[in-house]
Design a protein around this motif. Sequence first.
Motif, PDB file in Angstrom:
ATOM      1  N   LEU A 249       9.368  -0.083  -0.476  1.00 17.77           N
ATOM      2  CA  LEU A 249       8.088   0.614  -0.482  1.00 17.77           C
ATOM      3  C   LEU A 249       8.128   1.792   0.478  1.00 17.77           C
ATOM      4  O   LEU A 249       8.831   1.762   1.486  1.00 17.77           O
ATOM      5  CB  LEU A 249       6.948  -0.322  -0.051  1.00 17.77           C
TER       6      LEU A 249
ATOM      7  N   LYS B 145       1.959   2.288   1.959  1.00 14.18           N
ATOM      8  CA  LYS B 145       1.643   1.720   0.657  1.00 14.18           C
ATOM      9  C   LYS B 145       1.157   0.274   0.816  1.00 14.18           C
ATOM     10  O   LYS B 145       1.419  -0.392   1.809  1.00 14.18           O
ATOM     11  CB  LYS B 145       2.853   1.787  -0.273  1.00 14.18           C
TER      12      LYS B 145
ATOM     13  N   LEU C 261       0.950  -3.624  -0.609  1.00 18.66           N
ATOM     14  CA  LEU C 261       1.604  -4.658  -1.400  1.00 18.66           C
ATOM     15  C   LEU C 261       0.694  -5.884  -1.424  1.00 18.66           C
ATOM     16  O   LEU C 261       0.451  -6.516  -0.387  1.00 18.66           O
ATOM     17  CB  LEU C 261       2.963  -5.024  -0.798  1.00 18.66           C
TER      18      LEU C 261
ATOM     19  N   TYR D 222       6.068  -0.145  -5.814  1.00 17.58           N
ATOM     20  CA  TYR D 222       7.320  -0.574  -5.189  1.00 17.58           C
ATOM     21  C   TYR D 222       8.452  -0.632  -6.195  1.00 17.58           C
ATOM     22  O   TYR D 222       8.233  -0.538  -7.407  1.00 17.58           O
ATOM     23  CB  TYR D 222       7.139  -1.968  -4.558  1.00 17.58           C
TER      24      TYR D 222
END
Length: 214
Positions: free
Chosen positions: A132, A136, A138, A210
Motif C-alpha cells: 500500500l 491509504k 486497509l 492495494y
Amino acid sequence: MKNINNQSNHHEQNTIPVHSNATLLKASLCAGIIGAIVLVTAILPAEYNIDPTGIGKAMGLTKIAEAAQADPSPISLVSAENPTPSANTLAIDLAPTVSEIKQARAQEPGMRQDKVDIVIPAGKGLEYKFLLNQGKHLEYDWRTDGGELFFDFHGEPQGDSTGFYESFAITTASKMRGTLTTPFSGSHGWYWKNKTNQPITVTLSTKGAYLIKG
C-alpha cells in the motif's frame, strides 16, 4: 475668350472617368476567382482540414485544423499580466510520457475487495502481506476456524534495508477486525503463529487500494 478657355479647362479637370459595365464585370470575376483560390488553398485546409488541392498540407495549414479539432477548448497563454495558468493553459513539454503514465498506475492501485483462506500449519508461522502507498486505508476482517493464533500485525517501509518494521497490534486471538491508515508506503499485514498441534485456517476479507504480496 480667356474666361471661356478657363471654364473649359476647369470642366475637363473635374471630369470623372466612368468604367463600362464590361470592365466592372471583369473586375468582379477576377476578385471572385482570387477569393475562390484563397478559400480552397488556405481557408478550408486551415479551418476545416479540407484540402482538395494538397497545397494546404504542403504549406502546413492542415496541422492548424488538426490541432484545433484535437483540443477545441480555448487556450490561454501565461504572461506577466496572467502569471497563473488556467485549466486550459498551453503547456509545453509537460505532458506525461507513456512510461510515466504506466508507472503512476503501478504506484497507485485501484480499489478492490478480496477474500482468502490461509492455512497456518501446526506448530509453524506464516505471513500474509499487502503493498500500500502512504496514507491509504486497509479495511480488514479475519477469523479462524476455531483455534487461537499468536499474531503480529505490522508494516515494513518500502526500500528499507535495515530490517525496521512497525507493529500495530501484537496479541493472541481467534479474530480481528478494523481499519489501518498506512503511516508509510510499503508492505503491511500479519504474521500468524500456530502453537497448537492442528492446522488452523484463517479466513481474511480485505478492502482497499492495494496489491497482494502474499
